[in-house]
Design an enzyme around this catalytic site. Structure first.
Site, short mmCIF file in Angstrom:
data_model
loop_
_atom_site.label_atom_id
_atom_site.label_comp_id
_atom_site.label_asym_id
_atom_site.label_seq_id
_atom_site.Cartn_x
_atom_site.Cartn_y
_atom_site.Cartn_z
N ASP A 58 -0.81 8.13 -0.87
CA ASP A 58 0.29 8.92 -1.44
C ASP A 58 0.66 8.56 -2.87
O ASP A 58 1.67 9.05 -3.38
CB ASP A 58 1.54 8.77 -0.54
CG ASP A 58 1.36 9.49 0.78
OD1 ASP A 58 0.85 10.63 0.76
OD2 ASP A 58 1.72 8.93 1.82
N ASP A 74 -2.76 17.08 3.17
CA ASP A 74 -1.77 16.68 2.16
C ASP A 74 -2.42 15.93 0.99
O ASP A 74 -1.92 15.92 -0.13
CB ASP A 74 -0.70 15.75 2.77
CG ASP A 74 -0.28 16.10 4.17
OD1 ASP A 74 -1.10 16.66 4.93
OD2 ASP A 74 0.86 15.79 4.55
#
Ligand code: GLY
Length: 360
Positions: A80, A139
């Site tokens: 992330d 994602d």
């Protein structure tokens, strides 16, 4: 409105943590440390507000939050880093051009690149666990912005090569024939094979989790920006078709939390998916012919109007200081259900700024 409301939010969040959501029952803003995947959105949103208003207090708050986040440029515990370090320091460098912010971005790109696994030609999203051997989630497309930008701006070219390889592998493995995407693919690191195609946050393995469709749409539009590879543009347009023509997309264009949620039309909406899709469609419109652009911008306008209406936008001083209500984090885990989320605000303001820059 955002200036006033984010001053409320800032006052509700201690100096060493970042806001996540608002717990209405306890009348308290929930926070995280800076390793949580959402830690870049608060400084990023403050920077978008500053960009539009030039409010000095908002700028000072953004700088304070960037300072506590900076150390995460070395973090390699998840995929992330793009969300965390590009939505924050990427915007800071774009606005202020400080060399130290660029150095932070480059270091973060190097950290993220350590998660690239040559045997599967992709970046590993989460570490292996009892649930997954080598999971890659849709994602992850969003984190390619950090890698591509860094290489295009003087850092090691291998970061962008990794981003391109990851995007190609995702096109090959993550999508169904109707261009909806699975959420999680579990890979075998030895053979490079896909072991399972499943969900984590969606309604079912075979369903189209709404935010995941948004991440894909945004991801391929953004990768086209960096590469001008027509395959990416086509992929983004095909994902847009899936979303825009979906019989389960409501008239106000704010998706249910999953396009295949079991109790549509009574299923919860996900404002974060709406905001993200609006922002992506506005960029995709920039790379499209007149007819497509008209459609993408019209849907983005409807989303923006819906989010700005009383149905989704909080009243000043309420909602803990977040702008938007009614997002869904992870419904299968009963986590962050029908609440404000920091990234819904981020992509909403990004969409508004893009609309102003390109279409007003
Ligand atoms: N990247 C995590 C989520 O969309 O919930």
């Amino acid at each position: 409105f955002a200036v006033q409301q984010y001053k409320v939010l800032s006052n509700n969040v201690a100096a060493d943590v970042m806001p996540v959501t608002f717990n209405e029952k306890e009348n308290k803003v929930e926070t995280s440390n800076t390793k949580w995947w959402c830690s870049g959105f608060f400084p990023g949103t403050l920077l978008y507000i500053y960009e539009y208003t030039k409010d000095a207090e908002i700028k000072a708050e953004a700088e304070k939050r960037l300072a506590i986040l900076e150390k995460e440029k070395h973090y390699t515990g998840n995929h992330d880093l793009g969300f965390m370090m590009y939505c924050s320091f990427g915007n800071a460098y774009r606005l202020f051009g400080k060399p130290e912010d660029k150095a932070t971005i480059d270091t973060a790109a190097a950290s993220l690149s350590t998660r690239y696994r040559p045997s599967i030609k992709a970046i590993q999203s989460w570490d292996s666990s009892k649930n997954f051997k080598c999971p890659v989630i849709i994602d992850n497309m969003m984190n390619l912005e950090l890698l591509s930008w860094a290489s295009d701006n003087g850092a090691d070219p291998k970061f962008k090569e990794i981003a391109i390889t990851h995007a190609n592998t995702t096109i090959k493995n993550h999508f169904r024939p109707d261009y909806s995407s699975y959420h999680v693919l579990d890979y075998d690191l030895t053979t490079g094979e896909v072991l399972r195609k499943v969900t984590w946050q969606g309604a079912a393995d075979s369903s189209a989790w709404s935010r995941g469709q948004g991440w894909g749409l945004y991801g391929y539009t953004m990768m086209y920006r960096f590469t001008k590879d027509k395959n990416y543009l086509l992929q983004a347009k095909n994902i847009a078709k899936f979303i825009l023509n979906n019989p389960n997309l409501p008239a106000d264009k704010i998706p249910y939390w999953d396009f295949d949620a079991p109790n549509i039309p009574n299923a919860l909406r996900d404002a974060s998916a709406g905001a993200l899709i609006a922002s992506a469609l506005l960029e995709l419109g920039q790379y499209s012919n007149k007819k497509e652009k008209k459609e993408y911008v019209a849907v983005a306008e409807t989303i923006i109007q819906s989010l700005a209406s009383d149905k989704y936008r909080a009243k000043l001083g309420e909602n803990g200081g977040f702008l938007l209500m009614h997002s869904v984090g992870a419904l299968p885990f009963k986590s962050e259900v029908d609440v404000p989320l920091t990234y819904a605000d981020y992509y909403f303001l990004e969409a508004l700024l893009r609309y102003k820059k390109w279409y007003l």
